[in-house]
Design a protein around this motif. Structure first.
Motif, short mmCIF file in Angstrom:
data_model
loop_
_atom_site.label_atom_id
_atom_site.label_comp_id
_atom_site.label_asym_id
_atom_site.label_seq_id
_atom_site.Cartn_x
_atom_site.Cartn_y
_atom_site.Cartn_z
N VAL A 6 0.83 -1.20 0.00
CA VAL A 6 0.00 0.00 0.00
C VAL A 6 0.86 1.25 0.00
O VAL A 6 0.53 2.26 -0.63
N ASP A 7 2.01 1.20 0.69
CA ASP A 7 2.91 2.35 0.70
C ASP A 7 3.44 2.66 -0.70
O ASP A 7 3.55 3.83 -1.09
N VAL A 8 3.76 1.62 -1.46
CA VAL A 8 4.24 1.82 -2.83
C VAL A 8 3.12 2.37 -3.71
O VAL A 8 3.32 3.30 -4.50
N LEU A 9 1.92 1.81 -3.59
CA LEU A 9 0.78 2.27 -4.40
C LEU A 9 0.45 3.73 -4.07
O LEU A 9 0.18 4.54 -4.97
N GLN A 10 0.48 4.07 -2.79
CA GLN A 10 0.17 5.44 -2.38
C GLN A 10 1.23 6.42 -2.90
O GLN A 10 0.90 7.53 -3.33
N HIS A 11 2.49 5.99 -2.90
CA HIS A 11 3.56 6.87 -3.38
C HIS A 11 3.41 7.13 -4.88
O HIS A 11 3.59 8.27 -5.33
N ILE A 12 3.09 6.09 -5.65
CA ILE A 12 2.90 6.28 -7.10
C ILE A 12 1.73 7.21 -7.36
O ILE A 12 1.78 8.08 -8.24
N HIS A 13 0.67 7.05 -6.60
CA HIS A 13 -0.51 7.90 -6.77
C HIS A 13 -0.20 9.35 -6.39
O HIS A 13 -0.67 10.29 -7.05
N ASP A 14 0.61 9.55 -5.35
CA ASP A 14 0.90 10.90 -4.88
C ASP A 14 1.76 11.69 -5.87
O ASP A 14 1.64 12.93 -5.94
N ILE A 15 2.63 11.03 -6.61
CA ILE A 15 3.48 11.74 -7.56
C ILE A 15 2.81 11.91 -8.92
O ILE A 15 3.43 12.37 -9.88
N GLY A 16 1.53 11.53 -9.03
CA GLY A 16 0.77 11.77 -10.25
C GLY A 16 0.96 10.73 -11.33
O GLY A 16 0.70 11.02 -12.51
N CYS A 17 1.40 9.54 -10.97
CA CYS A 17 1.59 8.47 -11.96
C CYS A 17 0.54 7.38 -11.75
O CYS A 17 -0.31 7.46 -10.86
N PHE A 18 0.61 6.36 -12.57
CA PHE A 18 -0.36 5.27 -12.54
C PHE A 18 0.38 3.95 -12.27
O PHE A 18 1.59 3.83 -12.48
N TYR A 19 -0.37 2.96 -11.82
CA TYR A 19 0.21 1.66 -11.52
C TYR A 19 -0.72 0.56 -11.99
O TYR A 19 -1.94 0.73 -12.08
#
Length: 372
Positions: free
Chosen positions: A76-89
């Motif tokens: 969840v920490d990785v997913l949240q970080h990707i979302h916060d920097i404006g990217c997609f996963y």
């Protein structure tokens, strides 16, 4: 952008980020650690560092950046970080992960991913559900089971209709890089080095060599008529379709070996500019299809009037000549002037002008290996 771990026997662990361009991938960031399954290689802080570095490379370009990863990375920490920097996963999750949703009665219901029944011919989409016990809001896509032994459970914040296709791109990028570095090319696992600093230097040179040989293979596919080295890299089938016998990396490695071990008068390019081959193939195919549809439409719609019919026959010939002219123009123009290119040394923050005039000249060696 794909991320994954690779192991060199039981001596080293590598965390690699790769960028997919067309149908090939190139390495853009990595970290090496001593020992198999080194805990430092799985650090959330290290993975976030690689994600931030990769995203900042293309921050000024306003690209649609999507990170792809296997079942090791659905934190969840990785997913949240990707979302916060404006990217997609689009990351695959293991079947024992839990998710929650509100039922019709307004109660929060929790289940495991393995409790989802996949469809046979289409993907199942669960929108705006809560992933794991941390209740991270995201989308879950379950692939169909018609062509796979077990379905993929994909966690994504991107377009759910393209989630399965996006995740499949991971196999053509980072997995092919691992194969080229091991059994299909450099045979990394045959190294006897034990020191981590030596291995990092070796792996750095190997990544640069992989990109360079991919560029050589790419250039050969685009400009075969300029090469006096002839390699059978495609095979024609009975239905007149063609398939590739070599990957771009294997083709570049074959060309390099021909020059290195034989008396060949040849100059290899060293400007580190990689092209997307299929971009231009799609342009030519689209142009051919448009010309054919226009010519056939006018030909059949006016076939009963002889005078108009002869005129449109000439129009059809003219359009085909224009199409042939376009093909030869694409084959002879300088692609540096108008093609979307990516300079590998721009990614590494090295001025590309330093390497623009470099070549590897085999004309003076006469079969002997070049020194240095």
């Amino acid at each position: 952008i794909s991320l994954d771990h690779m192991f060199c026997k039981k001596k080293f662990t590598i965390l690699l980020f790769s960028l997919r361009i067309g149908r090939q991938g190139i390495p853009i960031w990595f970290r090496c650690f001593k020992g198999e399954h080194n805990s430092d290689a799985y650090s959330i802080a290290l993975i976030k560092q690689g994600i931030s570095f990769s995203a900042n490379l293309f921050k000024s370009k306003n690209y649609h950046i999507c990170f792809l990863a296997d079942r090791w990375f659905p934190s969840v920490d990785v997913l949240q970080h990707i979302h916060d920097i404006g990217c997609f996963y689009c990351i695959r999750a293991k079947s024992f992960f839990s998710f929650s949703f509100y039922n019709s009665a307004g109660r929060l219901v929790s289940k495991h991913l393995r409790d989802i029944s996949p469809l046979k011919y289409s993907a199942k989409v669960l929108s705006n559900v809560f992933f794991t016990r941390k209740l991270f809001k995201t989308n879950i896509v379950v692939s169909n089971y018609s062509n796979t032994s077990e379905p993929w459970f994909l966690v994504t914040n991107d377009d759910t209709s393209r989630a399965v296709r996006n995740y499949s791109y991971r196999f053509g990028s980072i997995e092919c890089i691992f194969k080229s570095q091991k059994s299909n090319g450099f045979r990394l696992e045959s190294t006897n080095t034990q020191r981590i600093d030596h291995f990092i230097s070796l792996y750095t040179v190997m990544c640069l060599s992989l990109v360079w040989l991919t560029i050589i293979g790419s250039d050969y596919v685009r400009n075969k008529h300029h090469y006096h080295i002839k390699i059978r890299d495609t095979r024609k089938h009975r239905d007149k379709s063609t398939s590739r016998l070599y990957s771009l990396f294997s083709l570049g490695l074959t060309i390099f070996n021909l020059c290195y071990y034989n008396s060949v008068d040849f100059v290899l390019k060293f400007n580190f500019v990689l092209y997307d081959l299929w971009f231009y193939c799609n342009i030519l195919l689209s142009y051919f299809s448009i010309c054919s549809w226009i010519s056939f439409y006018f030909y059949f719609s006016c076939s009963e009037v002889k005078k108009i019919r002869s005129f449109f026959i000439l129009l059809r010939i003219f359009l085909l000549l224009v199409a042939l002219f376009a093909v030869f123009s694409f084959a002879t123009l300088d692609f540096h002037q108008f093609c979307p290119v990516i300079s590998y040394f721009t990614i590494l923050n090295v001025p590309s002008d330093c390497f623009s005039s470099w070549t590897l000249d085999f004309r003076q060696t006469r079969g002997r290996r070049p020194r240095g």
